[in-house]
Write an enzyme that holds these catalytic residues in place. Structure first.
Site, PDB file in Angstrom:
ATOM      1  CG  HIS A   1      16.826 -20.694 -14.298  1.00 22.42           C
ATOM      2  ND1 HIS A   1      16.324 -20.926 -13.366  1.00 22.42           N
ATOM      3  CD2 HIS A   1      16.449 -20.902 -15.736  1.00 22.42           C
ATOM      4  CE1 HIS A   1      15.909 -21.045 -12.985  1.00 22.42           C
ATOM      5  NE2 HIS A   1      15.334 -21.421 -14.994  1.00 22.42           N
TER       6      HIS A   1
ATOM      7  CG  HIS B   1      12.847 -17.838 -17.291  1.00 23.83           C
ATOM      8  ND1 HIS B   1      12.403 -17.793 -16.440  1.00 23.83           N
ATOM      9  CD2 HIS B   1      13.523 -19.246 -17.239  1.00 23.83           C
ATOM     10  CE1 HIS B   1      11.936 -19.316 -15.990  1.00 23.83           C
ATOM     11  NE2 HIS B   1      13.030 -19.877 -16.154  1.00 23.83           N
ATOM     12  CD  GLU B   2      16.289 -20.101 -19.688  1.00 21.06           C
ATOM     13  OE1 GLU B   2      17.519 -20.894 -18.945  1.00 21.06           O
ATOM     14  OE2 GLU B   2      15.819 -20.394 -19.654  1.00 21.06           O
TER      15      GLU B   2
ATOM     16  CE1 TYR C   1       9.376 -24.541 -15.258  1.00 15.73           C
ATOM     17  CE2 TYR C   1       8.374 -26.283 -14.759  1.00 15.73           C
ATOM     18  CZ  TYR C   1       9.626 -25.628 -15.327  1.00 15.73           C
ATOM     19  OH  TYR C   1      10.718 -26.229 -15.651  1.00 15.73           O
TER      20      TYR C   1
ATOM     21  CG  HIS D   1      12.041 -23.216 -13.114  1.00 13.57           C
ATOM     22  ND1 HIS D   1      12.381 -23.969 -12.772  1.00 13.57           N
ATOM     23  CD2 HIS D   1      11.769 -22.582 -13.930  1.00 13.57           C
ATOM     24  CE1 HIS D   1      12.221 -23.799 -14.660  1.00 13.57           C
ATOM     25  NE2 HIS D   1      12.470 -22.587 -14.260  1.00 13.57           N
TER      26      HIS D   1
HETATM   27 ZN    ZN Z   1      13.642 -22.047 -16.087  1.00 10.58          ZN
END
Ligand code: ZN
Length: 277
Positions: A188, A184-185, A243, A194
């Site tokens: 980015h 996930h990181e 999320y 997101h």
């Molecule tokens: Zn994030």
């Protein structure tokens, strides 16, 4: 399986679980911090396949998308300000070309404070990219790479979005050492926002504002298509960039609820996925 094999395999797994992973094999902040890169042994290690960090008292994030609970995981002064400033000019990919990594190659260095366990998990997360996408994480060569990711255990899990230039921080502290969180990181850092920040998200999901904790409204910002590109991909509830339903809840109740039309589809997909596993 007969009983003796069962007992033997239980004994072996108990012995392995007991023998692996000390807290220093995750993060050791008592050592000085140097820049290192992963080696073949890190990529070949499967230490991560059999360890639950909570056994070491590490509080791991149950939602890999959250980062520092109160601040989110995108390193920006303010997402709103970022969008306003970049309005002329990121499935949710960042639009500005200068924020993209040339040739899909992302140079990185890694803190020497990570132990063998963390290195193996980080290698595994990078391997997810190497086997499933065209993105390549490469060991930084100072002679060639001015712009690179500096992956280190700063404070919580955070990243900037896309290439920002120079030595660009990605924080993965001990609570972030899980494959999903790291993927996930790194997404980015590749240039993705997101999923629920998509310009068209209101057609798919409701933000239940009265359940959002004070001061966290910014976490549910939408970005317009001057900032992000959906890359012609459909809205993806199962995205690793989406999320979870209780993200930034102040009341303990859900903050994100799929539109009624899609709820049945989602539960069908979830059932199929879990029955495959
Ligand atoms: Zn994030």
């Amino acid at each position: 399986m007969n009983n003796s094999i069962l007992i033997l395999s239980t004994l072996i797994s108990v012995t392995l679980a007991a023998s692996v992973v000390t807290i220093k094999q995750v993060v050791d902040k008592s050592t000085s911090e140097l820049e290192t890169t992963l080696n073949d042994a890190d990529f070949e290690s499967n230490l991560h396949e059999r360890y639950d960090l909570q056994q070491l008292g590490i509080k791991v994030k149950d939602d890999p998308t959250i980062g520092n609970y109160s601040e989110g995981d995108i390193l920006l002064e303010s997402p709103k300000k970022f969008v306003e400033e970049n309005n002329k000019l990121g499935r949710n990919a960042i639009r500005q070309m200068y924020r993209r990594w040339p040739n899909g190659e992302i140079p990185y260095t890694l803190s020497s404070q990570y132990g063998s366990y963390a290195r193996s998990v980080i290698a595994n997360a990078m391997n997810e990219y190497h086997t499933k996408t065209c993105v390549k994480f490469v060991a930084r060569d100072p002679a060639r790479h001015h712009d690179y990711l500096w992956i280190h255990p700063d404070d919580g899990c955070y990243s900037l979005v896309g290439k920002t230039g120079g030595k660009q921080p990605v924080s993965l502290d001990s609570g972030c050492i899980q494959v999903g969180t790291i993927v996930h990181e790194l997404m980015h850092a590749v240039g993705f926002f997101h999923e629920q920040s998509r310009q068209d998200r209101d057609a798919y999901i409701d933000v239940v504002w009265q359940n959002v904790m004070n001061g966290a409204d910014d976490q549910f910002e939408k970005y317009n298509l001057n900032v992000i590109s959906h890359l012609d991909e459909p809205y993806d509830y199962a995205s690793i960039m989406h999320y979870g339903p209780y993200a930034f809840s102040g009341s303990g109740k859900k903050t994100l609820v799929p539109k009624k039309l899609y709820r049945r589809i989602i539960s069908t997909v979830t059932r199929e996925t879990s029955s495959e596993g």
